[in-house]
Motif scaffolding. Structure first.
Motif, PDB file in Angstrom:
ATOM      1  N   ARG A  70       0.804  -1.221   0.000  1.00 45.04           N
ATOM      2  CA  ARG A  70       0.000   0.000   0.000  1.00 45.04           C
ATOM      3  C   ARG A  70       0.841   1.278   0.000  1.00 45.04           C
ATOM      4  NH1 ARG A  70      -4.497  -1.576   4.525  1.00 45.04           N
ATOM      5  NH2 ARG A  70      -5.479  -3.255   3.359  1.00 45.04           N
ATOM      6  N   CYS A  71       1.862   1.345   0.881  1.00 45.07           N
ATOM      7  CA  CYS A  71       2.621   2.594   1.024  1.00 45.07           C
ATOM      8  C   CYS A  71       4.036   2.517   0.444  1.00 45.07           C
ATOM      9  CB  CYS A  71       2.681   3.015   2.490  1.00 45.07           C
ATOM     10  SG  CYS A  71       3.645   1.918   3.555  1.00 45.07           S
ATOM     11  N   LEU A  72       4.431   1.361  -0.035  1.00 44.24           N
ATOM     12  CA  LEU A  72       5.723   1.140  -0.689  1.00 44.24           C
ATOM     13  C   LEU A  72       6.926   1.364   0.226  1.00 44.24           C
ATOM     14  CD1 LEU A  72       5.010   2.680  -4.203  1.00 44.24           C
ATOM     15  CD2 LEU A  72       4.685   0.322  -3.429  1.00 44.24           C
ATOM     16  N   GLN A  73       6.733   1.269   1.541  1.00 43.23           N
ATOM     17  CA  GLN A  73       7.836   1.399   2.486  1.00 43.23           C
ATOM     18  C   GLN A  73       8.490   0.039   2.712  1.00 43.23           C
ATOM     19  OE1 GLN A  73       9.005   4.326   4.050  1.00 43.23           O
ATOM     20  NE2 GLN A  73       7.710   5.149   2.417  1.00 43.23           N
ATOM     21  N   LEU A 116       6.318 -21.409   4.372  1.00 43.24           N
ATOM     22  CA  LEU A 116       5.613 -20.797   3.244  1.00 43.24           C
ATOM     23  C   LEU A 116       4.110 -20.659   3.505  1.00 43.24           C
ATOM     24  CD1 LEU A 116       7.461 -22.388   0.200  1.00 43.24           C
ATOM     25  CD2 LEU A 116       7.777 -20.120   1.208  1.00 43.24           C
ATOM     26  N   ALA A 117       3.521 -21.639   4.162  1.00 41.77           N
ATOM     27  CA  ALA A 117       2.080 -21.571   4.455  1.00 41.77           C
ATOM     28  C   ALA A 117       1.759 -20.458   5.452  1.00 41.77           C
ATOM     29  CB  ALA A 117       1.589 -22.909   4.988  1.00 41.77           C
ATOM     30  N   ALA A 118       2.732 -20.066   6.254  1.00 43.10           N
ATOM     31  CA  ALA A 118       2.500 -19.030   7.258  1.00 43.10           C
ATOM     32  C   ALA A 118       2.596 -17.618   6.692  1.00 43.10           C
ATOM     33  CB  ALA A 118       3.505 -19.196   8.392  1.00 43.10           C
ATOM     34  N   GLN A 119       3.040 -17.469   5.460  1.00 46.16           N
ATOM     35  CA  GLN A 119       3.196 -16.135   4.867  1.00 46.16           C
ATOM     36  C   GLN A 119       1.839 -15.606   4.409  1.00 46.16           C
ATOM     37  OE1 GLN A 119       6.178 -14.807   5.396  1.00 46.16           O
ATOM     38  NE2 GLN A 119       6.575 -16.834   6.241  1.00 46.16           N
ATOM     39  N   SER A 120       1.603 -14.321   4.697  1.00 46.65           N
ATOM     40  CA  SER A 120       0.330 -13.704   4.299  1.00 46.65           C
ATOM     41  C   SER A 120       0.311 -13.492   2.789  1.00 46.65           C
ATOM     42  CB  SER A 120       0.127 -12.380   5.034  1.00 46.65           C
ATOM     43  OG  SER A 120       1.155 -11.481   4.686  1.00 46.65           O
ATOM     44  N   LEU A 121      -0.870 -13.428   2.236  1.00 49.02           N
ATOM     45  CA  LEU A 121      -1.021 -13.240   0.796  1.00 49.02           C
ATOM     46  C   LEU A 121      -0.701 -11.814   0.360  1.00 49.02           C
ATOM     47  CD1 LEU A 121      -4.269 -15.302   0.168  1.00 49.02           C
ATOM     48  CD2 LEU A 121      -1.911 -15.968  -0.263  1.00 49.02           C
ATOM     49  N   SER A 122      -0.883 -10.860   1.260  1.00 51.25           N
ATOM     50  CA  SER A 122      -0.561  -9.475   0.935  1.00 51.25           C
ATOM     51  C   SER A 122       0.470  -8.960   1.926  1.00 51.25           C
ATOM     52  CB  SER A 122      -1.804  -8.607   0.960  1.00 51.25           C
ATOM     53  OG  SER A 122      -2.389  -8.624   2.241  1.00 51.25           O
ATOM     54  N   ASN A 123       1.426  -8.229   1.429  1.00 50.43           N
ATOM     55  CA  ASN A 123       2.473  -7.662   2.279  1.00 50.43           C
ATOM     56  C   ASN A 123       2.077  -6.252   2.684  1.00 50.43           C
ATOM     57  OD1 ASN A 123       4.269  -9.897   2.123  1.00 50.43           O
ATOM     58  ND2 ASN A 123       4.794  -9.281   0.059  1.00 50.43           N
ATOM     59  N   ILE A 124       1.524  -6.122   3.881  1.00 44.41           N
ATOM     60  CA  ILE A 124       1.069  -4.849   4.407  1.00 44.41           C
ATOM     61  C   ILE A 124       1.869  -4.544   5.671  1.00 44.41           C
ATOM     62  CG2 ILE A 124      -0.928  -3.544   5.252  1.00 44.41           C
ATOM     63  CD1 ILE A 124      -1.211  -4.416   2.334  1.00 44.41           C
ATOM     64  N   CYS A 129      -2.726   0.512   7.446  1.00 42.86           N
ATOM     65  CA  CYS A 129      -1.898   1.285   6.511  1.00 42.86           C
ATOM     66  C   CYS A 129      -2.818   2.062   5.567  1.00 42.86           C
ATOM     67  CB  CYS A 129      -0.978   0.366   5.711  1.00 42.86           C
ATOM     68  SG  CYS A 129       0.035   1.237   4.501  1.00 42.86           S
ATOM     69  N   LYS A 130      -2.561   3.369   5.432  1.00 47.06           N
ATOM     70  CA  LYS A 130      -3.405   4.238   4.609  1.00 47.06           C
ATOM     71  C   LYS A 130      -2.958   4.297   3.156  1.00 47.06           C
ATOM     72  CE  LYS A 130      -4.601   6.980   8.599  1.00 47.06           C
ATOM     73  NZ  LYS A 130      -4.424   8.265   9.275  1.00 47.06           N
ATOM     74  N   GLY A 131      -1.751   3.848   2.869  1.00 39.78           N
ATOM     75  CA  GLY A 131      -1.277   3.810   1.498  1.00 39.78           C
ATOM     76  C   GLY A 131      -0.801   5.152   0.991  1.00 39.78           C
ATOM     77  N   LEU A 132      -0.835   5.320  -0.325  1.00 36.28           N
ATOM     78  CA  LEU A 132      -0.371   6.530  -0.994  1.00 36.28           C
ATOM     79  C   LEU A 132      -1.548   7.330  -1.543  1.00 36.28           C
ATOM     80  CD1 LEU A 132       2.573   5.012  -3.080  1.00 36.28           C
ATOM     81  CD2 LEU A 132       2.707   6.149  -0.862  1.00 36.28           C
ATOM     82  N   CYS A 133      -1.385   8.650  -1.606  1.00 37.87           N
ATOM     83  CA  CYS A 133      -2.403   9.513  -2.209  1.00 37.87           C
ATOM     84  C   CYS A 133      -2.452   9.216  -3.708  1.00 37.87           C
ATOM     85  CB  CYS A 133      -2.044  10.975  -1.985  1.00 37.87           C
ATOM     86  SG  CYS A 133      -3.127  12.125  -2.875  1.00 37.87           S
ATOM     87  N   PRO A 134      -3.619   8.954  -4.271  1.00 37.81           N
ATOM     88  CA  PRO A 134      -3.701   8.663  -5.703  1.00 37.81           C
ATOM     89  C   PRO A 134      -3.424   9.880  -6.591  1.00 37.81           C
ATOM     90  CG  PRO A 134      -5.886   8.680  -4.715  1.00 37.81           C
ATOM     91  CD  PRO A 134      -4.904   8.827  -3.598  1.00 37.81           C
ATOM     92  N   LYS A 135      -3.468  11.072  -6.015  1.00 38.18           N
ATOM     93  CA  LYS A 135      -3.211  12.293  -6.793  1.00 38.18           C
ATOM     94  C   LYS A 135      -1.721  12.644  -6.826  1.00 38.18           C
ATOM     95  CE  LYS A 135      -7.577  13.868  -7.280  1.00 38.18           C
ATOM     96  NZ  LYS A 135      -8.261  14.351  -8.386  1.00 38.18           N
ATOM     97  N   CYS A 136      -1.090  12.740  -5.629  1.00 36.44           N
ATOM     98  CA  CYS A 136       0.294  13.230  -5.568  1.00 36.44           C
ATOM     99  C   CYS A 136       1.305  12.174  -5.145  1.00 36.44           C
ATOM    100  CB  CYS A 136       0.395  14.427  -4.630  1.00 36.44           C
ATOM    101  SG  CYS A 136       0.164  14.031  -2.876  1.00 36.44           S
ATOM    102  N   HIS A 138       1.820  11.007  -2.034  1.00 37.76           N
ATOM    103  CA  HIS A 138       2.290  11.199  -0.658  1.00 37.76           C
ATOM    104  C   HIS A 138       1.890   9.998   0.208  1.00 37.76           C
ATOM    105  CE1 HIS A 138       3.309  13.307   3.034  1.00 37.76           C
ATOM    106  NE2 HIS A 138       2.110  12.996   3.518  1.00 37.76           N
ATOM    107  N   ASN A 139       2.793   9.581   1.094  1.00 41.05           N
ATOM    108  CA  ASN A 139       2.499   8.494   2.025  1.00 41.05           C
ATOM    109  C   ASN A 139       1.522   9.025   3.079  1.00 41.05           C
ATOM    110  OD1 ASN A 139       2.427   6.447   3.927  1.00 41.05           O
ATOM    111  ND2 ASN A 139       4.621   6.103   3.915  1.00 41.05           N
TER     112      ASN A 139
END
Length: 166
Positions: A70-73, A116-124, A129-136, A138-139
């Motif tokens: 989501r936030c690319l950190q 491997l089975a214990a790993q989540s499907l999404s890396n959050i 996590c609020k992610g990035l602004c779709p306009k600019c 910004h985290n």
């Protein structure tokens, strides 16, 4: 290879045989394009003869590094996973029991599958996590950017066109 020699344990009921391994993700064939395991993957545990089977139990300690979806950190997560499986020398109809021959228990597949089975499907990075602004870009975890991020409901587009005609 992650082999445990149970020759000295034999069939001594209830006696524990400790084991410890340190392997890399490459050796374990536990690589992914979505994340990496930093440093060695440590496996510790015990083998106990239960009278019918050999019970292998222990834990896997690993450090997972990844980029938040989501936030690319860059993120680092210490993981600890427990496992327990039964092994027998005699073939059985029960698929949950592992069969082996000789005095060596190979737990490599057990460790890899558990990890491997214990790993989540999404890396959050965190559940909220609020992610990035779709306009600019910004985290949004670092604060609001001030952009107008209102996205109208496309199902209301026809009504909005009627309002705009006036």
């Amino acid at each position: 290879m992650m082999n445990i020699n149970i020759a000295e344990l034999g069939t001594d009921l209830g006696r524990q045989l400790p084991f410890a391994f340190a392997v890399t993700a490459e050796e374990l064939e536990a690589q992914s394009s979505d994340y990496e395991f930093a440093g060695p993957i440590k496996v510790t545990g015990n083998v106990v003869y239960t009278g019918v089977r050999w019970r292998v139990s222990g834990e896997i300690a690993a450090v997972k590094t990844y980029v938040c979806n989501r936030c690319l950190q860059a993120c680092r997560e210490e993981q600890l996973h427990e496992f327990a499986e039964d092994f027998t020398r005699e073939a059985t109809d029960d698929d949950s029991i592992n069969v082996f021959s000789g005095d060596l228990l190979d737990i490599e597949a057990l460790v890899r599958d558990t990890l491997l089975a214990a790993q989540s499907l999404s890396n959050i990075c965190k559940p909220d996590c609020k992610g990035l602004c779709p306009k600019c870009g910004h985290n949004l975890n670092e604060g609001d950017c001030g952009c107008d991020r209102f996205v109208p409901d496309p199902r209301m587009a026809a009504l909005q066109q009627l309002l705009n005609k006036d």
